[in-house]
Design a protein around this motif. Structure first.
Motif, PDB file in Angstrom:
ATOM      1  N   ALA A 144      -6.936 -12.056 -10.934  1.00 50.03           N
ATOM      2  CA  ALA A 144      -6.273 -12.450  -9.685  1.00 50.03           C
ATOM      3  C   ALA A 144      -7.295 -12.931  -8.669  1.00 50.03           C
ATOM      4  O   ALA A 144      -7.070 -13.908  -7.956  1.00 50.03           O
ATOM      5  N   SER A 145      -8.438 -12.259  -8.621  1.00 46.97           N
ATOM      6  CA  SER A 145      -9.502 -12.682  -7.707  1.00 46.97           C
ATOM      7  C   SER A 145     -10.046 -14.048  -8.100  1.00 46.97           C
ATOM      8  O   SER A 145     -10.305 -14.898  -7.238  1.00 46.97           O
ATOM      9  N   LEU A 146     -10.233 -14.270  -9.382  1.00 47.14           N
ATOM     10  CA  LEU A 146     -10.723 -15.570  -9.850  1.00 47.14           C
ATOM     11  C   LEU A 146      -9.749 -16.691  -9.504  1.00 47.14           C
ATOM     12  O   LEU A 146     -10.156 -17.774  -9.078  1.00 47.14           O
ATOM     13  N   ILE A 147      -8.473 -16.441  -9.707  1.00 45.29           N
ATOM     14  CA  ILE A 147      -7.457 -17.444  -9.373  1.00 45.29           C
ATOM     15  C   ILE A 147      -7.547 -17.804  -7.895  1.00 45.29           C
ATOM     16  O   ILE A 147      -7.574 -18.982  -7.523  1.00 45.29           O
ATOM     17  N   LEU A 148      -7.613 -16.808  -7.058  1.00 45.55           N
ATOM     18  CA  LEU A 148      -7.669 -17.032  -5.613  1.00 45.55           C
ATOM     19  C   LEU A 148      -8.946 -17.756  -5.203  1.00 45.55           C
ATOM     20  O   LEU A 148      -8.899 -18.745  -4.451  1.00 45.55           O
ATOM     21  N   ILE A 149     -10.075 -17.321  -5.697  1.00 46.71           N
ATOM     22  CA  ILE A 149     -11.359 -17.927  -5.322  1.00 46.71           C
ATOM     23  C   ILE A 149     -11.445 -19.375  -5.793  1.00 46.71           C
ATOM     24  O   ILE A 149     -11.857 -20.267  -5.036  1.00 46.71           O
ATOM     25  N   ILE A 150     -11.051 -19.637  -7.017  1.00 52.58           N
ATOM     26  CA  ILE A 150     -11.109 -21.003  -7.554  1.00 52.58           C
ATOM     27  C   ILE A 150     -10.187 -21.932  -6.770  1.00 52.58           C
ATOM     28  O   ILE A 150     -10.569 -23.051  -6.424  1.00 52.58           O
ATOM     29  N   ASN A 151      -8.981 -21.476  -6.470  1.00 52.40           N
ATOM     30  CA  ASN A 151      -8.050 -22.301  -5.700  1.00 52.40           C
ATOM     31  C   ASN A 151      -8.581 -22.586  -4.301  1.00 52.40           C
ATOM     32  O   ASN A 151      -8.456 -23.709  -3.802  1.00 52.40           O
ATOM     33  N   ILE A 152      -9.173 -21.601  -3.656  1.00 50.23           N
ATOM     34  CA  ILE A 152      -9.718 -21.808  -2.308  1.00 50.23           C
ATOM     35  C   ILE A 152     -10.894 -22.781  -2.334  1.00 50.23           C
ATOM     36  O   ILE A 152     -10.992 -23.670  -1.484  1.00 50.23           O
ATOM     37  N   ILE A 153     -11.781 -22.639  -3.315  1.00 53.59           N
ATOM     38  CA  ILE A 153     -12.940 -23.541  -3.407  1.00 53.59           C
ATOM     39  C   ILE A 153     -12.489 -24.982  -3.617  1.00 53.59           C
ATOM     40  O   ILE A 153     -12.950 -25.899  -2.931  1.00 53.59           O
ATOM     41  N   PHE A 154     -11.587 -25.210  -4.564  1.00 54.15           N
ATOM     42  CA  PHE A 154     -11.121 -26.575  -4.818  1.00 54.15           C
ATOM     43  C   PHE A 154     -10.318 -27.125  -3.644  1.00 54.15           C
ATOM     44  O   PHE A 154     -10.389 -28.311  -3.346  1.00 54.15           O
ATOM     45  N   TRP A 155      -9.529 -26.269  -2.984  1.00 54.31           N
ATOM     46  CA  TRP A 155      -8.775 -26.724  -1.819  1.00 54.31           C
ATOM     47  C   TRP A 155      -9.734 -27.147  -0.713  1.00 54.31           C
ATOM     48  O   TRP A 155      -9.537 -28.191  -0.091  1.00 54.31           O
ATOM     49  N   LEU A 156     -10.769 -26.351  -0.451  1.00 54.09           N
ATOM     50  CA  LEU A 156     -11.757 -26.699   0.586  1.00 54.09           C
ATOM     51  C   LEU A 156     -12.498 -27.987   0.240  1.00 54.09           C
ATOM     52  O   LEU A 156     -12.725 -28.837   1.105  1.00 54.09           O
ATOM     53  N   TYR A 157     -12.885 -28.137  -1.029  1.00 52.52           N
ATOM     54  CA  TYR A 157     -13.557 -29.377  -1.436  1.00 52.52           C
ATOM     55  C   TYR A 157     -12.654 -30.579  -1.188  1.00 52.52           C
ATOM     56  O   TYR A 157     -13.098 -31.594  -0.646  1.00 52.52           O
ATOM     57  N   SER A 158     -11.397 -30.466  -1.569  1.00 51.38           N
ATOM     58  CA  SER A 158     -10.459 -31.574  -1.374  1.00 51.38           C
ATOM     59  C   SER A 158     -10.265 -31.881   0.104  1.00 51.38           C
ATOM     60  O   SER A 158     -10.277 -33.040   0.514  1.00 51.38           O
ATOM     61  N   PHE A 159     -10.104 -30.856   0.915  1.00 49.07           N
ATOM     62  CA  PHE A 159      -9.891 -31.030   2.346  1.00 49.07           C
ATOM     63  C   PHE A 159     -11.094 -31.712   3.002  1.00 49.07           C
ATOM     64  O   PHE A 159     -10.947 -32.689   3.740  1.00 49.07           O
ATOM     65  N   ILE A 160     -12.295 -31.234   2.703  1.00 47.93           N
ATOM     66  CA  ILE A 160     -13.507 -31.828   3.281  1.00 47.93           C
ATOM     67  C   ILE A 160     -13.718 -33.242   2.761  1.00 47.93           C
ATOM     68  O   ILE A 160     -14.107 -34.141   3.509  1.00 47.93           O
TER      69      ILE A 160
END
Length: 121
Positions: free
Chosen positions: A48-64
């Motif tokens: 569950a932690s991996l899912i959350l961390i990976i989604n946040i990292i990719f979301w931030l990369y996309s946003f930036i």
């Protein structure tokens, strides 16, 4: 110049990864053939932690990436920003479409390098 076609590499990779992690999360937490799950199990918590961390990292990369890059059409930047903010997991499609919708910077090979030299007298 021929337009590049959409190829869903990131979509396939991220969906496969998330299906595996969700499967681990739900199957490790099942008790006595019931469909209830306990997220506090060791592997369940890690996945569950991996899912959350990976989604946040990719979301931030996309946003930036959307904020910093120049798009072929100006309206695309606004559309992608709204989509990334309000539509969950839309970043997956942006990662795939990024190659197609971003302007490529042209490098002028004939640029005169003498213009960049500072003359000191």
């Amino acid at each position: 110049m021929e337009e590049e076609k959409y190829k869903p590499y990131w979509l396939i990779i991220t969906l496969t990864m998330q299906i595996i992690l969700y499967t681990i999360l739900f199957t490790r937490g099942m008790n006595n053939n019931t469909l209830s799950y306990n997220i506090l199990t060791d592997i369940g918590l890690v996945s569950a932690s991996l899912i959350l961390i990976i989604n946040i990292i990719f979301w931030l990369y996309s946003f930036i990436s959307i904020l910093l890059k120049d798009f072929k059409k100006d309206i695309n930047k606004i559309t992608w920003l709204i989509a990334i903010i309000f539509v969950p997991f839309c970043w997956i499609f942006y990662l795939d479409a990024e190659r197609i919708i971003i302007k490529k910077k042209k490098v002028d090979k004939n640029e005169n390098l003498n213009d960049k030299v500072i003359n000191i007298k």
